[in-house]
Design a protein around this motif. Structure first.
Motif, PDB file in Angstrom:
ATOM      1  N   GLU A 370       0.842  -1.475  -0.291  1.00 50.34           N
ATOM      2  CA  GLU A 370       0.432  -0.273   0.325  1.00 50.34           C
ATOM      3  C   GLU A 370       0.438   1.091  -0.184  1.00 50.34           C
ATOM      4  O   GLU A 370       1.912   1.538   0.468  1.00 50.34           O
ATOM      5  CB  GLU A 370      -1.046  -0.212   1.420  1.00 50.34           C
ATOM      6  CG  GLU A 370      -1.883   1.384   1.015  1.00 50.34           C
ATOM      7  CD  GLU A 370      -2.268   1.483   2.894  1.00 50.34           C
ATOM      8  OE1 GLU A 370      -3.127   2.358   2.738  1.00 50.34           O
ATOM      9  OE2 GLU A 370      -2.346   0.779   3.798  1.00 50.34           O
ATOM     10  N   LEU A 371       0.305   2.391  -1.112  1.00 47.21           N
ATOM     11  CA  LEU A 371       1.427   3.316  -1.019  1.00 47.21           C
ATOM     12  C   LEU A 371       0.453   4.491  -0.427  1.00 47.21           C
ATOM     13  O   LEU A 371      -1.074   4.322  -0.548  1.00 47.21           O
ATOM     14  CB  LEU A 371       1.480   3.974  -2.433  1.00 47.21           C
ATOM     15  CG  LEU A 371       3.127   2.945  -2.768  1.00 47.21           C
ATOM     16  CD1 LEU A 371       2.587   3.594  -4.550  1.00 47.21           C
ATOM     17  CD2 LEU A 371       4.082   3.062  -1.816  1.00 47.21           C
ATOM     18  N   GLU A 372       0.882   5.887   0.542  1.00 45.31           N
ATOM     19  CA  GLU A 372       0.027   6.805   0.773  1.00 45.31           C
ATOM     20  C   GLU A 372       0.713   8.080   0.341  1.00 45.31           C
ATOM     21  O   GLU A 372       2.059   7.905   0.591  1.00 45.31           O
ATOM     22  CB  GLU A 372      -0.541   6.347   2.621  1.00 45.31           C
ATOM     23  CG  GLU A 372      -1.356   7.488   2.967  1.00 45.31           C
ATOM     24  CD  GLU A 372      -1.308   7.273   3.639  1.00 45.31           C
ATOM     25  OE1 GLU A 372      -2.587   7.828   4.703  1.00 45.31           O
ATOM     26  OE2 GLU A 372      -0.697   7.243   4.879  1.00 45.31           O
ATOM     27  N   LEU A 373       1.129   9.098  -0.481  1.00 46.65           N
ATOM     28  CA  LEU A 373       1.377  10.604  -0.701  1.00 46.65           C
ATOM     29  C   LEU A 373       0.421  11.294  -0.828  1.00 46.65           C
ATOM     30  O   LEU A 373      -0.570  11.017  -0.737  1.00 46.65           O
ATOM     31  CB  LEU A 373       1.463  10.230  -2.781  1.00 46.65           C
ATOM     32  CG  LEU A 373       2.670   8.690  -3.157  1.00 46.65           C
ATOM     33  CD1 LEU A 373       1.805   7.482  -3.602  1.00 46.65           C
ATOM     34  CD2 LEU A 373       3.819   9.686  -3.856  1.00 46.65           C
ATOM     35  N   PHE A 438      -3.615   0.588  -3.486  1.00 44.56           N
ATOM     36  CA  PHE A 438      -3.074  -0.462  -3.159  1.00 44.56           C
ATOM     37  C   PHE A 438      -3.313  -1.800  -4.342  1.00 44.56           C
ATOM     38  O   PHE A 438      -3.173  -1.601  -5.552  1.00 44.56           O
ATOM     39  CB  PHE A 438      -4.396  -1.373  -3.128  1.00 44.56           C
ATOM     40  CG  PHE A 438      -5.226  -0.331  -1.457  1.00 44.56           C
ATOM     41  CD1 PHE A 438      -5.173  -1.328  -0.040  1.00 44.56           C
ATOM     42  CD2 PHE A 438      -5.808   0.743  -1.461  1.00 44.56           C
ATOM     43  CE1 PHE A 438      -5.065  -0.714   1.201  1.00 44.56           C
ATOM     44  CE2 PHE A 438      -6.555   1.336  -0.394  1.00 44.56           C
ATOM     45  CZ  PHE A 438      -5.734   1.512   0.719  1.00 44.56           C
ATOM     46  N   VAL A 439      -1.269  -2.213  -4.309  1.00 46.93           N
ATOM     47  CA  VAL A 439      -0.912  -3.014  -4.877  1.00 46.93           C
ATOM     48  C   VAL A 439      -1.617  -4.722  -4.525  1.00 46.93           C
ATOM     49  O   VAL A 439      -0.463  -4.800  -3.909  1.00 46.93           O
ATOM     50  CB  VAL A 439       0.132  -3.029  -5.352  1.00 46.93           C
ATOM     51  CG1 VAL A 439       0.866  -3.899  -6.634  1.00 46.93           C
ATOM     52  CG2 VAL A 439       0.250  -0.972  -5.960  1.00 46.93           C
ATOM     53  N   ASP A 440      -1.781  -5.598  -5.521  1.00 46.64           N
ATOM     54  CA  ASP A 440      -2.033  -6.943  -5.042  1.00 46.64           C
ATOM     55  C   ASP A 440      -1.076  -7.786  -5.876  1.00 46.64           C
ATOM     56  O   ASP A 440      -1.253  -7.483  -7.186  1.00 46.64           O
ATOM     57  CB  ASP A 440      -3.513  -7.376  -4.456  1.00 46.64           C
ATOM     58  CG  ASP A 440      -3.224  -8.575  -3.883  1.00 46.64           C
ATOM     59  OD1 ASP A 440      -1.946  -9.073  -3.560  1.00 46.64           O
ATOM     60  OD2 ASP A 440      -4.292  -8.289  -2.773  1.00 46.64           O
ATOM     61  N   MET A 487       2.155  -5.709   2.835  1.00 45.43           N
ATOM     62  CA  MET A 487       0.828  -5.764   3.003  1.00 45.43           C
ATOM     63  C   MET A 487       0.370  -7.602   3.627  1.00 45.43           C
ATOM     64  O   MET A 487       1.419  -8.470   3.381  1.00 45.43           O
ATOM     65  CB  MET A 487      -0.507  -5.774   2.599  1.00 45.43           C
ATOM     66  CG  MET A 487      -0.174  -4.318   1.499  1.00 45.43           C
ATOM     67  SD  MET A 487      -0.421  -3.147   2.588  1.00 45.43           S
ATOM     68  CE  MET A 487      -3.005  -3.002   2.257  1.00 45.43           C
ATOM     69  N   GLN A 488       0.043  -7.724   5.478  1.00 46.16           N
ATOM     70  CA  GLN A 488      -0.838  -9.523   5.241  1.00 46.16           C
ATOM     71  C   GLN A 488      -1.252  -9.841   4.246  1.00 46.16           C
ATOM     72  O   GLN A 488      -2.226  -9.293   3.606  1.00 46.16           O
ATOM     73  CB  GLN A 488      -1.328  -9.100   6.155  1.00 46.16           C
ATOM     74  CG  GLN A 488       0.014  -8.255   7.391  1.00 46.16           C
ATOM     75  CD  GLN A 488      -1.190  -8.599   9.574  1.00 46.16           C
ATOM     76  OE1 GLN A 488      -1.318  -9.324   9.204  1.00 46.16           O
ATOM     77  NE2 GLN A 488      -0.888  -7.670   9.512  1.00 46.16           N
TER      78      GLN A 488
END
Length: 491
Positions: A370-373, A438-440, A487-488
């Protein structure tokens, strides 16, 4: 209940177990998005909080990774993030739902007098003609379901509809139950309204809302719910090009059975978000779950991508909250509980990127993060390019480009050699750009300005595509805050 019904459930469970042995080895299995153990899935169904759990049902073919005879898969959760699989809830077994190209189509769930009721569309073909009717099943434990002996509760479409007559959403208002069903007539999508006092006998009220000719040829998966002092009608229109899901905000005239729209908008401007359904949480929030795919680019009855080689296909998008803005439109921020999936911080800081300068983030071992910018441009608007799931040579990447005119573009032309195209959405306001990405394993979801704009896509990257690079183009970009987390898993 006929003996063949539990037999059909057992056969479906055994078929899925056999596929699961192959599916678990797929490199594209999602780490923290919901998906079935194996087989095909599409629309989320029957979302409800019942017996201390959130229950999620979904369209499911347990016999293979392609669209097929529709069952209802079933899972439950305490927080809408971590999931536990339950036995398949519904299987085709009766004359009104038993067909290899039909089955138990989409629907909804309600609780009444301690029982959990499922409403779904029974779909068959008779003499080559489509037959769709609305049916009911019930449970006293939330796990084992019994089909109502009086099915179908709505045997067929009214004169205002057509054979395309499906996806019942049921809710209570005052002393009555209401059901909206998606349909069409003369190439225009419709939402048809029914009323009942006991969930068993339904009276047709009329056309609740319909297209003016510009909003699609068929309205699938309608959803109706209250939000603060307004009502919302959502649907997934067919025949609207790149548009996957629309919402109307307004009021309902329950005397006339009409929805009175005041505002309209799109739920997701990306590629892969369809057939969303909402539920109310015990603390009063409205949460939305959607299928992380869409029909328009799929050859009918075939597969979406390379995951079918591993015995599975389909997942859900991350749960989103539904908030009403002051101007009467909606925004869709990610569910607050998703922060519980953050496992290890990969990066934390702030910096100034000059023209052409790049920042390479520490890679996650599986590429999922997860990225937050928060970003400003001191010299006026410029461009920020974020390359996600990039390979070391840069040949494969999914690019998010934030451009000078306020557009946010998701470009997957070089993502995986399978998917193509780009989608653009427009920000509502100038100033600081806020992103949560969100990258999965096989998807990317981008939330802009706390859900004012959302773009979602699937992707099937090679194993070495784990890099993330942020680059300023043609101007300076001040990154006021940047966080990245590994991420879990949600299982």
């Amino acid at each position: 209940m006929h003996n063949k019904y539990p037999d059909s459930i057992r056969r479906a469970e055994e078929a899925r177990r056999q596929l699961e042995e192959q599916a678990v080895r797929s490199p594209w299995r999602q780490r923290y998005h919901f998906m079935p153990p194996a087989g095909w899935m599409n629309d989320p169904n029957g979302l409800i909080h019942y017996g201390g759990y959130y229950h999620l049902f979904y369209q499911h073919n347990p016999f293979g990774p392609q669209w097929g005879p529709m069952h209802w898969g079933h899972a439950r959760s305490r927080d809408l993030v971590h999931w536990e699989h339950l036995p398949i809830a519904l299987a085709p077994s009766e004359p009104y739902d038993l067909h290899e190209q039909g089955g138990c189509f989409s629907g909804s769930a309600v609780e009444s007098d301690g029982l959990l009721y499922l409403f779904y569309t029974g779909c068959t073909f008779e003499d080559g003609q489509l037959r769709q009717s609305q049916c009911m099943a019930y449970s006293d434990d939330g796990v084992t379901f019994h089909k109502y002996p009086g099915n179908p509760v709505v045997p067929g479409p009214p004169p205002d509809g057509s054979p395309d007559f499906r996806d019942p959403k049921v809710w209570r208002h005052g002393d009555s139950w209401y059901m909206v069903v998606g349909s069409c007539r003369d190439g225009r999508g419709k939402a048809l309204l029914y009323r009942s006092g006991d969930l068993r006998r339904w009276r047709y009220v009329g056309v609740m809302a319909e297209s003016d000719g510009s909003l699609g040829t068929m309205w699938e998966c309608p959803d109706v719910f209250p939000l603060e002092d307004r009502w919302v009608l959502m649907f997934s229109p067919m025949g609207m090009g790149e548009t996957r899901g629309l919402y109307l905000v307004g009021d309902i005239d329950y005397e006339r059975g009409r929805f009175l729209p005041e505002r309209m908008g799109e739920m997701d401007c990306g590629f892969d978000f369809y057939a969303p359904q909402s539920l109310a949480t015990p603390d009063g929030r409205r949460v939305l779950l959607g299928w992380a795919n869409s029909w328009p680019w799929m050859p009918w009855f075939s597969t979406f991508g390379p995951t079918a080689e591993s015995g599975w296909c389909g997942a859900l998008a991350l749960p989103r909250e539904v908030h009403l803005r002051a101007d009467g439109t909606l925004r869709f921020p990610p569910l607050s509980e998703l922060s519980s999936l953050r496992h290890e911080r990969l990066f934390h800081g702030r910096m100034l990127l000059d023209h052409g300068r790049s920042l390479d983030l520490p890679p996650s071992d599986d590429g999922c993060m997860e990225l937050e910018l928060e970003v400003d441009w001191p010299d006026g608007w410029g461009e920020l390019e974020i390359a996600l799931r990039a390979t070391p040579d840069g040949a494969r990447r999914t690019v998010l480009l934030c451009a000078a005119d306020g557009a946010v573009t998701l470009d997957r032309d070089h993502a995986d050699g399978y998917l193509r195209g780009s989608r653009c959405g427009w920000r509502r306001r100038r100033g600081t750009l806020k992103l949560r990405i969100f990258v999965d394993a096989s998807s990317v979801e981008v939330f802009v300005d706390e859900g004012d704009l959302v773009l979602s896509t699937n992707l099937y990257p090679p194993e070495d595509a784990r890099l993330t690079t942020i680059t300023a183009r043609e101007s300076r970009a001040e990154i006021r805050r940047l966080n990245a987390w590994r991420m879990q898993q949600a299982w």
